[in-house]
Design a protein around this motif. Structure first.
Motif, PDB file in Angstrom:
ATOM      1  N   VAL A 528       0.846  -1.001  -0.133  1.00  0.00           N
ATOM      2  CA  VAL A 528      -0.007   0.122   0.109  1.00  0.00           C
ATOM      3  C   VAL A 528       0.937   1.125  -0.173  1.00  0.00           C
ATOM      4  N   SER A 529       0.805   2.008  -1.227  1.00  0.00           N
ATOM      5  CA  SER A 529       1.665   3.158  -1.094  1.00  0.00           C
ATOM      6  C   SER A 529       0.858   4.447  -1.369  1.00  0.00           C
ATOM      7  N   LEU A 530       1.372   5.564  -0.635  1.00  0.00           N
ATOM      8  CA  LEU A 530       0.698   6.764  -0.903  1.00  0.00           C
ATOM      9  C   LEU A 530       1.534   7.697  -1.599  1.00  0.00           C
ATOM     10  N   PHE A 531       1.040   8.501  -2.690  1.00  0.00           N
ATOM     11  CA  PHE A 531       1.973   9.610  -3.391  1.00  0.00           C
ATOM     12  C   PHE A 531       1.456  10.727  -3.078  1.00  0.00           C
ATOM     13  N   GLY A 532       2.241  11.674  -2.615  1.00  0.00           N
ATOM     14  CA  GLY A 532       1.958  13.387  -2.301  1.00  0.00           C
ATOM     15  C   GLY A 532       3.008  14.193  -2.606  1.00  0.00           C
ATOM     16  N   PHE A 533       2.736  15.463  -2.241  1.00  0.00           N
ATOM     17  CA  PHE A 533       3.991  16.424  -2.441  1.00  0.00           C
ATOM     18  C   PHE A 533       5.154  16.067  -2.099  1.00  0.00           C
ATOM     19  N   ALA A 534       5.310  15.245  -0.903  1.00  0.00           N
ATOM     20  CA  ALA A 534       6.599  14.889   0.001  1.00  0.00           C
ATOM     21  C   ALA A 534       7.056  13.431  -0.901  1.00  0.00           C
ATOM     22  N   GLY A 535       6.476  13.235  -1.793  1.00  0.00           N
ATOM     23  CA  GLY A 535       7.098  11.740  -2.234  1.00  0.00           C
ATOM     24  C   GLY A 535       6.273  10.546  -2.076  1.00  0.00           C
ATOM     25  N   THR A 536       6.799   9.386  -2.085  1.00  0.00           N
ATOM     26  CA  THR A 536       5.917   8.171  -1.906  1.00  0.00           C
ATOM     27  C   THR A 536       6.318   7.623  -0.637  1.00  0.00           C
ATOM     28  N   ALA A 537       5.052   7.247   0.232  1.00  0.00           N
ATOM     29  CA  ALA A 537       5.165   6.785   1.630  1.00  0.00           C
ATOM     30  C   ALA A 537       4.493   5.427   1.546  1.00  0.00           C
ATOM     31  N   ARG A 538       5.146   4.401   2.479  1.00  0.00           N
ATOM     32  CA  ARG A 538       4.437   3.235   2.451  1.00  0.00           C
ATOM     33  C   ARG A 538       3.493   3.197   3.444  1.00  0.00           C
ATOM     34  N   ILE A 539       2.404   2.542   3.542  1.00  0.00           N
ATOM     35  CA  ILE A 539       1.550   2.543   4.548  1.00  0.00           C
ATOM     36  C   ILE A 539       1.548   1.018   4.885  1.00  0.00           C
ATOM     37  N   GLU A 540       1.838   0.798   6.339  1.00  0.00           N
ATOM     38  CA  GLU A 540       1.930  -0.685   6.886  1.00  0.00           C
ATOM     39  C   GLU A 540       1.015  -0.891   8.379  1.00  0.00           C
ATOM     40  N   ALA A 541       0.157   0.104   8.461  1.00  0.00           N
ATOM     41  CA  ALA A 541      -0.690   0.028   9.639  1.00  0.00           C
ATOM     42  C   ALA A 541      -1.624  -0.973   9.885  1.00  0.00           C
ATOM     43  N   HIS A 542      -2.036  -1.571   8.698  1.00  0.00           N
ATOM     44  CA  HIS A 542      -2.876  -2.574   8.626  1.00  0.00           C
ATOM     45  C   HIS A 542      -2.130  -3.853   8.961  1.00  0.00           C
ATOM     46  N   ARG A 571      -3.249  13.029   7.192  1.00  0.00           N
ATOM     47  CA  ARG A 571      -3.978  14.153   6.790  1.00  0.00           C
ATOM     48  C   ARG A 571      -2.827  14.828   5.789  1.00  0.00           C
ATOM     49  N   ALA A 572      -3.670  15.351   4.695  1.00  0.00           N
ATOM     50  CA  ALA A 572      -3.009  15.980   3.371  1.00  0.00           C
ATOM     51  C   ALA A 572      -2.683  17.449   3.945  1.00  0.00           C
ATOM     52  N   ALA A 573      -1.357  18.057   2.960  1.00  0.00           N
ATOM     53  CA  ALA A 573      -1.146  19.483   3.313  1.00  0.00           C
ATOM     54  C   ALA A 573      -2.239  20.179   2.406  1.00  0.00           C
ATOM     55  N   VAL A 574      -2.603  21.339   2.704  1.00  0.00           N
ATOM     56  CA  VAL A 574      -3.287  22.214   2.313  1.00  0.00           C
ATOM     57  C   VAL A 574      -3.109  22.339   0.692  1.00  0.00           C
ATOM     58  N   GLY A 575      -4.224  21.933  -0.038  1.00  0.00           N
ATOM     59  CA  GLY A 575      -3.915  21.986  -1.418  1.00  0.00           C
ATOM     60  C   GLY A 575      -3.302  20.755  -1.815  1.00  0.00           C
ATOM     61  N   GLU A 576      -2.916  19.636  -1.293  1.00  0.00           N
ATOM     62  CA  GLU A 576      -2.248  18.536  -1.925  1.00  0.00           C
ATOM     63  C   GLU A 576      -3.157  17.429  -2.483  1.00  0.00           C
ATOM     64  N   SER A 577      -2.876  17.209  -3.466  1.00  0.00           N
ATOM     65  CA  SER A 577      -3.693  16.003  -4.270  1.00  0.00           C
ATOM     66  C   SER A 577      -2.908  14.878  -4.061  1.00  0.00           C
ATOM     67  N   ARG A 578      -3.461  13.658  -3.564  1.00  0.00           N
ATOM     68  CA  ARG A 578      -2.731  12.404  -3.170  1.00  0.00           C
ATOM     69  C   ARG A 578      -3.564  11.485  -3.973  1.00  0.00           C
ATOM     70  N   LEU A 579      -2.225  10.210  -4.420  1.00  0.00           N
ATOM     71  CA  LEU A 579      -2.912   9.136  -5.000  1.00  0.00           C
ATOM     72  C   LEU A 579      -2.554   7.883  -3.953  1.00  0.00           C
ATOM     73  N   LEU A 580      -3.514   7.135  -3.849  1.00  0.00           N
ATOM     74  CA  LEU A 580      -3.308   5.540  -3.186  1.00  0.00           C
ATOM     75  C   LEU A 580      -3.192   4.641  -3.934  1.00  0.00           C
ATOM     76  N   SER A 581      -2.144   3.963  -3.812  1.00  0.00           N
ATOM     77  CA  SER A 581      -1.890   2.816  -4.789  1.00  0.00           C
ATOM     78  C   SER A 581      -2.129   1.375  -3.857  1.00  0.00           C
ATOM     79  N   LEU A 582      -2.906   0.317  -4.167  1.00  0.00           N
ATOM     80  CA  LEU A 582      -3.050  -0.895  -3.493  1.00  0.00           C
ATOM     81  C   LEU A 582      -2.875  -2.032  -4.610  1.00  0.00           C
ATOM     82  N   GLN A 583      -1.864  -2.724  -3.939  1.00  0.00           N
ATOM     83  CA  GLN A 583      -1.747  -4.079  -4.664  1.00  0.00           C
ATOM     84  C   GLN A 583      -2.296  -5.218  -3.963  1.00  0.00           C
ATOM     85  N   VAL A 584      -3.399  -5.651  -5.031  1.00  0.00           N
ATOM     86  CA  VAL A 584      -4.095  -6.979  -4.549  1.00  0.00           C
ATOM     87  C   VAL A 584      -3.437  -8.271  -5.152  1.00  0.00           C
ATOM     88  N   LEU A 585      -3.318  -9.115  -4.304  1.00  0.00           N
ATOM     89  CA  LEU A 585      -2.475 -10.302  -4.456  1.00  0.00           C
ATOM     90  C   LEU A 585      -3.489 -11.498  -4.840  1.00  0.00           C
TER      91      LEU A 585
END
Length: 605
Positions: A528-542, A571-585
């Motif tokens: 699970v990856s999140l793409f935003g102004f600051a670059g790419t971040a992996r989400i592993e909370a789940h 939380r997104a930064a003001v005016g930030e557009s983000r993309l959420l990428s999910l890999q379904v195995l």
């Protein structure tokens, strides 16, 4: 008067025989002829009546040893003695007739108003295969035996007296009340059909396995409940109407309600209460066992150490679907095994090659099936010195193994019973549990093949997971790109938590009961990856947190959803557009009727 006739052909003419007119085994043939036996006629020699010849027996006359063949008919107001009706012949009994030792095979008997078949207390009357009897209003059927293949119809106003025996394979049709005579269902497979909504007042005795009562005018879908006392079946319709059947001992049997194919309902008895357990002194009903009684095992007779029992109402359980009994029909496992229908809880195990297999994994819908007609029951478990195999109705099954669930029995208060409460966790050294598909599927297929089933009965399936997101305020978010298992979503600026929504499927339902996985699985999520102004971040909370909607953690970096899985995205930064990428195995298949989990709102933490 006093003359003789022999080998006479009647073709469109009429012969009247008076007093004791002598005959020599006279046969009347060809068509359209009529013979009338006048009052006083009583010659004892045999007659053959066929080919559209009508024989009239007047009051005071006697017909002895007559065979009424195809196309022949006899109308009698006199005495009928030792008469056999065969091959489509008809015997009609008028109001003043007397019948003595009359058998019918393949023909028809009509009982008119005022007539009785049979009114002699010592007479032997029986209807053989292919024979039928019709009783009109005012007519009486007395002490009749319907053999296999025979049938009787009693019109409204017709009466049964004495005991009417309906043998296995025979049928009796009633139109309303039918006097006070007893209807005895003799042998498995007897059938009584009730036409109309006026139930018979007769006692229906002898209920055994596979006997049927067909309520031809009661639709299966109109029935809301069935209750049974020691003598009465009460069928209650959704509009409150109740029908009662007087059937002593009916609560000693399970039942099924089936559509009769003509808009009516069939009430069928299916099993004898009191599963029979093999003992050195013969089969004993499980409820009659007691501590110290010996039961048979493959290792020899062993004493009962404890007998547990519990009673439940299925609808009151937390998960009712897990508490219906499984019915293993007679002969389902092998010839004569079990000897009668065997009912056990879904987690109870049968023994195959020394291994325990939960009976729910053997369901094929024909010879092994979930029985949803028994809404309440008492369940018994037999404990021996060690965990052993015992014979129940001739089938090898397990004795009780204490896995910490003894409190669930009547020795303690029972609140509810769940599958997990009665499951044999790993079995024992003597009887290990085996639930792998590689072992169970061949067993399932062998049993299914005996029942003519070649594949598991599956619901309509789809591979479409209907994967989407739902925001905190209930907005549905669809992927704008999906390729090779990778789904990409655009997240609104205000979103901090999403719910990953999908269809769910149970492998035990969508693949087959021989798969020991009854989890509701959505999709298997990998990266699970999140793409935003600051670059790419992996989400592993789940992967590390106990978030709602996620199944047990896997050994690798992936996890199944349960159809509505919470996923924090921050939380997104003001005016930030983000993309959420999910890999379904992995995903699906899904049962269509189980599709469409409803989205729900999740408050931001």
């Amino acid at each position: 008067m006093g003359g003789t006739i022999s080998s006479t052909t009647v073709d469109g003419g009429t012969i009247i025989l008076n007093n004791t007119s002598a005959t020599a085994d006279t046969t009347f043939t060809i068509s359209g002829g009529t013979v009338r036996l006048a009052s006083g006629y009583a010659d004892p020699r045999a007659w053959t009546v066929s080919n559209r010849v009508s024989l009239l027996v007047s009051s005071g006359a006697t017909l002895t040893s007559a065979t009424v063949g195809l196309g022949g008919s006899v109308f009698a107001n006199g005495t009928i003695s030792s008469t056999t009706v065969v091959q489509g012949g008809t015997l009609e009994l008028g109001s003043s007739v007397t019948t003595i030792n009359t058998a019918v095979s393949g023909g028809n008997v009509i009982v008119d108003s005022g007539a009785t078949w049979n009114q002699s207390a010592t007479a032997v009357t029986q209807m053989a295969s292919g024979g039928s009897v019709l009783v009109y209003s005012g007519g009486t059927l007395a002490s009749q035996t319907l053999l296999a293949g025979a049938s009787a119809t009693v019109r409204s106003g017709g009466v049964l007296t004495g005991v009417t025996t309906v043998s296995s394979g025979a049928g009796l049709l009633l139109n309303g009340t039918a006097g006070s005579g007893t209807i005895n269902l003799a042998g498995d497979g007897a059938r009584v059909t009730i036409n109309g909504t006026q139930m018979p007042t007769n006692v229906i005795s002898g209920f055994t396995t596979n006997d049927q009562i067909d309520l031809r005018s009661v639709e299966r879908n109109s029935i809301s409940s069935v209750s049974r006392s020691s003598n009465v079946v009460t069928i209650t319709l959704k509009d409150g109407t109740q029908y009662n059947l007087n059937a002593p001992g009916v609560d000693s049997y399970g039942y099924q309600l089936q559509d009769d194919g003509t808009g009516g309902t069939i009430y069928t008895t299916c099993f004898a209460e009191g599963t029979l357990i093999a003992t050195p002194s013969g089969a004993i009903a499980v409820e009659d066992l007691a501590e110290g009684v010996l039961v048979e095992t493959p290792k020899g007779a062993m004493p009962v150490m404890w007998l547990g029992h519990r009673s439940i109402v299925v609808r009151e359980q937390r998960v009712p679907e897990e508490n219906w009994l499984v019915r293993v029909k007679a002969g389902a496992l092998s010839e004569g095994v079990p000897s009668r229908d065997l009912l056990v809880t879904q987690e109870h195990c049968l023994v195959f090659e020394g291994w325990l297999v939960p009976v729910r994994m053997l369901v094929n819908g024909v010879s092994v099936l979930i029985d949803r007609t028994i809404g309440s029951y008492t369940y018994y478990r037999v404990e021996l010195e060690t965990h052993e195999a015992i014979w129940a109705e001739g089938a090898l099954t397990e004795s009780y193994l204490d896995t910490g669930n003894r409190v669930q029995f009547a020795n303690a208060d029972i609140v509810a019973v769940h599958a997990s409460d009665v499951r044999v966790s790993g079995g024992s050294d003597m009887l290990p549990l085996e639930v792998s598909r590689g072992f169970v599927e061949p067993v399932w297929r062998s049993i299914a093949a005996r029942a003519g089933v070649h594949a598991p009965e599956l619901p309509t399936l789809t591979e479409d997971a209907d994967l989407h997101l739902v925001s905190e305020d209930g907005v549905q978010i669809r992927a704008f790109r999906a390729s090779q298992g990778r789904y990409v979503f655009t997240l609104p600026e205000h979103v901090e938590t999403v719910v990953l929504m999908s269809r769910t499927g149970r492998p035990a339902v969508t693949v087959g009961p021989f798969v020991d996985d009854r989890r509701d699985l959505g999709v298997l999520v990998g990266d699970v990856s999140l793409f935003g102004f600051a670059g790419t971040a992996r989400i592993e909370a789940h992967l590390s947190s106990d978030l709602p909607g996620w199944d047990v953690r896997e050994a690798s970096a992936c996890r199944w959803t349960n159809g509505a899985a919470v996923l924090p995205v921050g939380r997104a930064a003001v005016g930030e557009s983000r993309l959420l990428s999910l890999q379904v195995l992995a995903a699906g298949p899904y049962a269509v009727e189980e599709c469409g989990a409803e989205p729900y709102l999740v408050a931001a933490e």
